[in-house]
Every structure is written in C-alpha cells, then in structure tokens.
Design a protein around this motif. Sequence first.
Motif, PDB file in Angstrom:
ATOM      1  N   LEU A 127       0.837  -1.191   0.000  1.00 56.28           N
ATOM      2  CA  LEU A 127       0.000   0.000   0.000  1.00 56.28           C
ATOM      3  C   LEU A 127       0.876   1.247   0.000  1.00 56.28           C
ATOM      4  O   LEU A 127       1.683   1.438   0.901  1.00 56.28           O
ATOM      5  N   TRP A 128       0.704   2.076  -1.001  1.00 55.45           N
ATOM      6  CA  TRP A 128       1.521   3.284  -1.099  1.00 55.45           C
ATOM      7  C   TRP A 128       0.886   4.411  -0.307  1.00 55.45           C
ATOM      8  O   TRP A 128      -0.297   4.699  -0.458  1.00 55.45           O
ATOM      9  N   THR A 129       1.705   5.042   0.535  1.00 55.90           N
ATOM     10  CA  THR A 129       1.255   6.224   1.255  1.00 55.90           C
ATOM     11  C   THR A 129       2.282   7.327   1.069  1.00 55.90           C
ATOM     12  O   THR A 129       3.423   7.076   0.689  1.00 55.90           O
ATOM     13  N   MET A 130       1.878   8.562   1.334  1.00 50.58           N
ATOM     14  CA  MET A 130       2.752   9.708   1.073  1.00 50.58           C
ATOM     15  C   MET A 130       3.764   9.886   2.212  1.00 50.58           C
ATOM     16  O   MET A 130       3.669  10.790   3.033  1.00 50.58           O
ATOM     17  N   GLU A 131       4.721   8.979   2.220  1.00 47.46           N
ATOM     18  CA  GLU A 131       5.813   9.078   3.166  1.00 47.46           C
ATOM     19  C   GLU A 131       7.079   9.419   2.388  1.00 47.46           C
ATOM     20  O   GLU A 131       7.018   9.807   1.229  1.00 47.46           O
ATOM     21  N   ASN A 132       8.238   9.271   3.002  1.00 48.47           N
ATOM     22  CA  ASN A 132       9.467   9.725   2.352  1.00 48.47           C
ATOM     23  C   ASN A 132       9.824   8.924   1.105  1.00 48.47           C
ATOM     24  O   ASN A 132      10.245   9.470   0.103  1.00 48.47           O
ATOM     25  N   ALA A 133       9.713   7.609   1.139  1.00 47.10           N
ATOM     26  CA  ALA A 133      10.108   6.777   0.013  1.00 47.10           C
ATOM     27  C   ALA A 133       9.303   5.492   0.027  1.00 47.10           C
ATOM     28  O   ALA A 133       8.890   5.017   1.073  1.00 47.10           O
ATOM     29  N   MET A 134       9.066   4.958  -1.163  1.00 45.15           N
ATOM     30  CA  MET A 134       8.318   3.721  -1.275  1.00 45.15           C
ATOM     31  C   MET A 134       9.059   2.754  -2.179  1.00 45.15           C
ATOM     32  O   MET A 134       9.883   3.138  -2.995  1.00 45.15           O
ATOM     33  N   PRO A 137       1.693  16.235  -3.780  1.00 44.36           N
ATOM     34  CA  PRO A 137       0.541  16.783  -3.050  1.00 44.36           C
ATOM     35  C   PRO A 137      -0.551  15.738  -2.890  1.00 44.36           C
ATOM     36  O   PRO A 137      -0.670  14.814  -3.691  1.00 44.36           O
ATOM     37  N   GLU A 138      -1.332  15.890  -1.823  1.00 49.96           N
ATOM     38  CA  GLU A 138      -2.439  14.965  -1.598  1.00 49.96           C
ATOM     39  C   GLU A 138      -3.466  15.133  -2.709  1.00 49.96           C
ATOM     40  O   GLU A 138      -3.915  16.239  -3.000  1.00 49.96           O
ATOM     41  N   THR A 139      -3.822  14.034  -3.344  1.00 57.58           N
ATOM     42  CA  THR A 139      -4.707  14.092  -4.507  1.00 57.58           C
ATOM     43  C   THR A 139      -5.422  12.761  -4.643  1.00 57.58           C
ATOM     44  O   THR A 139      -4.989  11.742  -4.115  1.00 57.58           O
ATOM     45  N   GLU A 140      -6.514  12.775  -5.375  1.00 55.82           N
ATOM     46  CA  GLU A 140      -7.263  11.554  -5.650  1.00 55.82           C
ATOM     47  C   GLU A 140      -6.845  10.933  -6.987  1.00 55.82           C
ATOM     48  O   GLU A 140      -7.439   9.971  -7.442  1.00 55.82           O
ATOM     49  N   ASP A 141      -5.798  11.500  -7.626  1.00 49.81           N
ATOM     50  CA  ASP A 141      -5.364  10.998  -8.929  1.00 49.81           C
ATOM     51  C   ASP A 141      -4.823   9.580  -8.826  1.00 49.81           C
ATOM     52  O   ASP A 141      -4.328   9.147  -7.788  1.00 49.81           O
ATOM     53  N   GLN A 142      -4.897   8.895  -9.964  1.00 47.63           N
ATOM     54  CA  GLN A 142      -4.237   7.604 -10.074  1.00 47.63           C
ATOM     55  C   GLN A 142      -2.851   7.812 -10.671  1.00 47.63           C
ATOM     56  O   GLN A 142      -2.602   8.749 -11.421  1.00 47.63           O
ATOM     57  N   ASN A 199       0.461  -1.163 -13.992  1.00 41.99           N
ATOM     58  CA  ASN A 199      -0.975  -0.894 -13.924  1.00 41.99           C
ATOM     59  C   ASN A 199      -1.210   0.350 -13.070  1.00 41.99           C
ATOM     60  O   ASN A 199      -0.413   0.667 -12.182  1.00 41.99           O
ATOM     61  N   PRO A 200      -2.295   1.080 -13.302  1.00 40.57           N
ATOM     62  CA  PRO A 200      -2.584   2.260 -12.477  1.00 40.57           C
ATOM     63  C   PRO A 200      -2.834   1.876 -11.021  1.00 40.57           C
ATOM     64  O   PRO A 200      -3.315   0.784 -10.722  1.00 40.57           O
ATOM     65  N   PHE A 201      -2.498   2.781 -10.113  1.00 40.30           N
ATOM     66  CA  PHE A 201      -2.729   2.561  -8.685  1.00 40.30           C
ATOM     67  C   PHE A 201      -2.904   3.921  -8.014  1.00 40.30           C
ATOM     68  O   PHE A 201      -2.598   4.964  -8.591  1.00 40.30           O
ATOM     69  N   LYS A 202      -3.392   3.908  -6.784  1.00 37.49           N
ATOM     70  CA  LYS A 202      -3.584   5.136  -6.008  1.00 37.49           C
ATOM     71  C   LYS A 202      -2.560   5.222  -4.893  1.00 37.49           C
ATOM     72  O   LYS A 202      -2.093   4.211  -4.360  1.00 37.49           O
ATOM     73  N   ILE A 203      -2.214   6.454  -4.541  1.00 39.82           N
ATOM     74  CA  ILE A 203      -1.353   6.716  -3.389  1.00 39.82           C
ATOM     75  C   ILE A 203      -2.217   7.323  -2.301  1.00 39.82           C
ATOM     76  O   ILE A 203      -2.877   8.357  -2.516  1.00 39.82           O
ATOM     77  N   GLN A 204      -2.247   6.702  -1.140  1.00 37.46           N
ATOM     78  CA  GLN A 204      -3.097   7.158  -0.047  1.00 37.46           C
ATOM     79  C   GLN A 204      -2.511   8.411   0.601  1.00 37.46           C
ATOM     80  O   GLN A 204      -1.289   8.557   0.689  1.00 37.46           O
ATOM     81  N   PRO A 205      -3.366   9.330   1.092  1.00 32.22           N
ATOM     82  CA  PRO A 205      -2.853  10.487   1.837  1.00 32.22           C
ATOM     83  C   PRO A 205      -2.059  10.018   3.047  1.00 32.22           C
ATOM     84  O   PRO A 205      -2.302   8.952   3.606  1.00 32.22           O
ATOM     85  N   GLN A 206      -1.091  10.826   3.436  1.00 32.84           N
ATOM     86  CA  GLN A 206      -0.217  10.460   4.554  1.00 32.84           C
ATOM     87  C   GLN A 206      -1.013  10.309   5.847  1.00 32.84           C
ATOM     88  O   GLN A 206      -1.908  11.087   6.140  1.00 32.84           O
ATOM     89  N   GLN A 250      -5.056   7.923  11.515  1.00 30.55           N
ATOM     90  CA  GLN A 250      -6.095   8.285  10.541  1.00 30.55           C
ATOM     91  C   GLN A 250      -5.477   8.251   9.127  1.00 30.55           C
ATOM     92  O   GLN A 250      -4.342   8.636   8.931  1.00 30.55           O
ATOM     93  N   ILE A 251      -6.284   7.792   8.182  1.00 31.64           N
ATOM     94  CA  ILE A 251      -5.853   7.724   6.776  1.00 31.64           C
ATOM     95  C   ILE A 251      -6.684   8.711   5.958  1.00 31.64           C
ATOM     96  O   ILE A 251      -7.886   8.669   6.029  1.00 31.64           O
TER      97      ILE A 251
END
Length: 414
Positions: free
Chosen positions: A303-310, A369-374, A392-399, A413-414
């Motif tokens: 699961l990708w989240t907006m942290e420093n590195a993935m 930036p936090e966004t709903e984009d894929q 394949n496309p995927f989403k990045i969850q807000p931090q 909280q997510i």
Amino acid sequence: MMETVSPLKPAEPRDKKLSIYVVTWNVASAAPPLDLDHLLQLDKQDPNLDMYVIGLQEMSCGIMSLLSDTAFEDPWSSFFMDVLSPLSFVKGNKGGVNICLKLYGYYVSIINCHLPPHLANNDQRLEHFDWILEMQNFEGPDIPNILDHDLIVWFGDMNFRIEDFGLHFVREAVKSQCYSELWEKDQLSIAKRCDTLLREFQEGPLLFPPTYKFDKNSNNYDTSEKKRKPAWTDRILWRLKRQPHTDSCTPRRPAPHLSLSLRSYTSHMMYTISDHKPVTGTFDLELKPLVSVPLISLMPEGLWTMENAMLINYSLTPDFPSSPWDWIGLYKVGLRHINDYVSYVWVRDNQVSFNDGLNQVYINISDIPETEDQFLLCYYSNSLRSVVGISNPFKIQPQAFLEEDPLGEVQPQI
C-alpha cells in the motif's frame, strides 16, 4: 468452456489485432483549430482505435518561430550555413523523419515526409524518396535496415501532382467526382508502375477530392494568380516486408504472421485553416506475437502512502540491455510526455536488492501533493531510448496522521 494446456509445450501467444489511425496534414504554419474531435474520430461513440500516428508538415511552434521563418532565416540555420556554404553545402527545406518501434517483436518504421514541390520536380521527389530510405540509420542494438523492417508506414505532403491535363479539365473532373481519369496522370501512381522499390508500397483508392491547393479559410481551390491545379499531394502508403524468393518464378509474399488491411482512407474537408486538407487512414494490423513477455514488469510494492520513500519491484528479461542511465518515473495517469514525471529514480543508484531477475528500488514521493489521482510507473531504457515497461494504475493514499479520540486513545487516521 475450459482451455487446457499441455505441461510439455508452452501455449502459443494469441493473435493480436490492433487498430491504427494515421493522420497527415500540412498545416501551413496555422495555429490549431478550436475543435479537432472529428479529425481524431473523438466525435464517434466508440472509435475503436489502439494507436494514433500523427504527422504534420510546415508546423510553426509559436509566433517567434513564425516571424523568424517568414522574415529571416532562423539563427541556427544562419550560423551553420555561414560555416558550410563556403564548403559548397546547400540547405534544403524538405525531407523526412522516421520513428522505429518494436511491436510484439516486429520492427515497425513510421515515416513522415515533405518532398520537393512543383509539377516539374517529379524526378527530384523520387530521388528524395529513395534517399530517405537509404540514409535512415538507427542507433541501438541489432536494429535492422529500414527496408528489413516488417512494416513501413509512410505518409506526408509528398507533393506529387497531376500531369498533362489543364486546370479547367482537372477542376471539372473534381467537381463531377470523375477521379478515374485523374488517377492515370497522378505522378505517384505513374511512378509506382515503373519504380521497383516504390511498387512495393501500397495505397488505398483515392476516392476523395484532391487535397491541395485551397484558398485558406474556404473550400475553394486556388483562386490566386498562380491558380495551381488541384492534386493529391497528401498521401499514406505502407509496405510489408516480403519473404525471400524461393525461386525466380515465385513472387515474394508478406510474412505469414503479420498483415495490414485498410479500413478507411479519406480527407476531411471541414478543416480550412490551411491550403491543404488533412488525410487519414484507418488500418487493422493483425499479428502473431513473437514475444509474449514484456522487457520490464513493474509492480508497486504494498500500500503506497505519502511518506518519504516507497518500494518498487521490477523484473527484466535475461536479454534486456540494461544501462546505468535507466530510470523509473512516477506519473499521474494521463501523462502527455515522458518528462511529465512527478518523481523519478535511477535504477542503479537506488537499488536495494536483486535476485533472479527481481529487483527493488526506492523512489521518493514525499513532495507529492495529496490528490485523488491515479498513478503509474514507467521504466525508461537509455539504450533503447524508449519506455519499455509500464505498471498498472494505482492510487497513493494520503499520509497518515494521529488524532486523539474521545476515549483518550491516539488513533491513526488515513
């Protein structure tokens, strides 16, 4: 219905059918019109197209380019010709550009050209045609000569004219849609009957009006003092690689696993910004894949989240020509250009592990930036100068952040 596969013999790749839409248009330095939906078939509910191939001629990149081209020679050309003119070199304003791509293991060449103008310069046009084919070379490992490519799609403002007939006769024939007599005097059609190489290129029937020359912003053929004869200057040709002769009496035939059929070939009279009308061709390409495994397979890990590195997992085929300058870019879905990445990573510099073709690298996404984009990942090969893998496309969850609940406990909280 169930499909079974013998464990002793791998399943053969299924045949692929791709729809290719080719556009050629001499835009005569005009700005784009407000609406190109019809030209691109976007006004159809289901255009059923897999690939667009768009080639323009006489395209201006902006007002400064237009002013420079019309009032002065551009500074780069002026600089080079100051050096080369004393050495007897002459600058021409026509030629061709070529893109080479590999499609399911087949080599495909796409050529956009602008050949010399005027009725009397037919021999020069044919010389340029041969010269473009002979002089095109590609950088990269094991890329064959252009004439050994499995498919060549050649289009552009070829500038071939209609011989012998006078202006009045040609215009009356066009007006009454009696094109057959004009075909007999079309310079390209004549050349195809006697030129061995040109004869190998196919073209659809010219069932549309000549696409040149029009008064701009109208559908009237040239009313200037020159009153040029209408002509089919804008053309789309194709050539399939032929199998070698088995003997002198057997004609060469296309490769058995690759075929191209023309679905439509037409002009678009509604566009009036240029003295040319755009021409389009819709093709169905059927092939049996020679390769079924992509050079690079990309997989975002977990699961990708907006942290420093993935973490990114990717695998490559054993014969892939990797380079220290290969990189992986993170893109929003809908990217317009390879440079539209929101973040990227050099695969060698940021590699954390590799094992049996499976590699892992980290990519920094802290500035997204936090966004709903894929999003998606693209692997760019420096050796092949191309994108060779797309995830394949995927989403990045807000931090995640922490918040104290009414019971006094801290909850993520997510």
